[in-house]
Design an enzyme around this catalytic site. Structure first.
Site, PDB file in Angstrom:
ATOM      1  N   SER A  84       0.806  -1.080  -0.064  1.00 30.57           N
ATOM      2  CA  SER A  84      -0.098  -0.078  -0.184  1.00 30.57           C
ATOM      3  C   SER A  84       0.789   1.250  -0.027  1.00 30.57           C
ATOM      4  O   SER A  84       1.727   1.544  -0.860  1.00 30.57           O
ATOM      5  CB  SER A  84      -0.997   0.079   1.315  1.00 30.57           C
ATOM      6  OG  SER A  84      -2.075   0.799   1.158  1.00 30.57           O
ATOM      7  N   ASP A  90      -9.763  -4.355  -5.182  1.00 23.68           N
ATOM      8  CA  ASP A  90      -9.195  -3.364  -4.513  1.00 23.68           C
ATOM      9  C   ASP A  90      -9.387  -1.997  -5.445  1.00 23.68           C
ATOM     10  O   ASP A  90      -8.923  -2.203  -6.481  1.00 23.68           O
ATOM     11  CB  ASP A  90      -7.758  -3.825  -4.540  1.00 23.68           C
ATOM     12  CG  ASP A  90      -6.962  -2.532  -3.739  1.00 23.68           C
ATOM     13  OD1 ASP A  90      -7.382  -1.441  -3.480  1.00 23.68           O
ATOM     14  OD2 ASP A  90      -5.549  -3.039  -3.609  1.00 23.68           O
ATOM     15  N   HIS A 150      -8.245  -5.592  -0.656  1.00 26.21           N
ATOM     16  CA  HIS A 150      -7.045  -4.615  -0.165  1.00 26.21           C
ATOM     17  C   HIS A 150      -6.808  -5.081   1.230  1.00 26.21           C
ATOM     18  O   HIS A 150      -7.773  -5.226   2.218  1.00 26.21           O
ATOM     19  CB  HIS A 150      -7.193  -3.177  -0.296  1.00 26.21           C
ATOM     20  CG  HIS A 150      -6.196  -2.298   0.110  1.00 26.21           C
ATOM     21  ND1 HIS A 150      -5.155  -2.141  -0.940  1.00 26.21           N
ATOM     22  CD2 HIS A 150      -5.583  -1.825   1.386  1.00 26.21           C
ATOM     23  CE1 HIS A 150      -4.094  -1.328  -0.194  1.00 26.21           C
ATOM     24  NE2 HIS A 150      -4.410  -1.093   1.005  1.00 26.21           N
TER      25      HIS A 150
END
Length: 313
Positions: A160, A255, A285
């Site tokens: 991320s 995601d 995610h």
């Protein structure tokens, strides 16, 4: 209640359905401290904590501050190093939120994992995390052998927001003639502060992490005067992606960040940089950290470890 896409696997549907039974306020409406507490809670979704040969916390002293690095050392032998930057939208994660998956990754890859406790937003704005990353990279190249690391075989990675930091660091090292990085490992990376991709709209809510929740991380990280298309903020918009380390980019089907990661892999290849992308079907995610409740999280750790062995050995 949201009607889930037919391609959602049963374990993800069960996970999302359970979350929907106790709806929470939108993530971006909570305080940073509330969100940090919530993020730390998901450590319980990671599964059992594996024993590692040795774990050592190191303080790197630089420019009047200390940067804490946690070294996961899987063996007494000399092995490659992966410098890892945790996720958490630049503001929420820390060494503890990622402890369990990184233990597993160190063991499975037989690489030393150096987890970096970089300065977080909003207390520290852009480019503070990048500055910390640069210092840790140079320290690792000069001192990694003290931990049993092979300083000729260094990779960088992160999930991320940490993937954002890792890929910017790779370009910095190219441009500043820094240490030679052998591999980038980018796990559903945040690459576009504008959120301009189709998946950002298609999966904006209902799949655990929302598009607004992700964009709020950039709000913490940046000031109003920062250019959100600047390549140090949004690597997606970088103009020169040539001569960068090979990149492994892991994406998740549901995601918001999926398309920017996959398009970035394509841009790297078009610039002559080796890059390959694996999309995990049906995943959301964060699943890399959810191995206890989403088995594909453990599979992703194993697959990432195999990539590390392939490129760093």
């Amino acid at each position: 209640m949201k009607k889930f896409n037919d391609q959602i696997p049963p374990e993800i549907e069960s996970f999302l359905t359970e979350l929907n039974k106790n709806p929470q306020p939108p993530q971006e409406t909570l305080s940073v401290n509330e969100r940090r507490e919530g993020y730390l809670y998901i450590r319980s979704w990671a599964g059992e904590s594996e024993s590692v040969y040795k774990i050592e916390d190191v303080l790197i002293q630089t420019n009047g501050r200390n940067i804490k690095v946690r070294a996961y050392i899987p063996t007494k032998e000399t092995v490659p190093i992966l410098i890892y930057f945790h996720g958490g939208i630049f503001a929420l994660g820390d060494l503890e939120t990622h402890d369990i998956p990184l233990r597993s990754l160190a063991n499975a890859s037989n690489c030393i994992i150096l987890a970096v406790d970089y300065r977080r937003a909003p207390e520290f704005k852009f480019p503070a995390p990048l500055e910390d990353a640069w210092e840790v990279l140079n320290w690792s190249a000069e001192n990694g052998s003290s931990l049993g690391g092979d300083t000729t075989r260094i990779g960088v990675g992160g999930d991320s927001a940490g993937g954002n930091i890792a890929t910017v660091l790779s370009r910095w090292s190219r441009d500043k003639k820094g240490p030679n990085i052998k591999l980038q490992v980018l796990i559903y990376p945040m690459l576009d502060a504008l959120g301009s991709s189709k998946s950002f709209q298609d999966y904006d809510e209902g799949y655990f992490m929302t598009s607004k929740g992700l964009l709020s991380g950039y709000d913490y990280y940046l000031t109003e005067s920062d250019d959100r298309k600047h390549e140090d903020i949004s690597p997606f918009w970088s103009k020169d992606l040539s001569r960068l380390p090979p990149a492994f980019i892991l994406t998740a089907q549901f995601d918001p960040l999926r398309d920017e990661g996959e398009t970035y892999a394509l841009k790297l290849r078009e610039a002559g940089t080796d890059a390959f992308n694996i999309r995990y079907s049906g995943m959301i995610h964060g699943f890399f950290q959810f191995g206890d409740i989403i088995p594909q999280g453990k599979t992703a750790i194993e697959e990432t470890a195999s990539i590390l062995r392939m490129f760093l050995y």
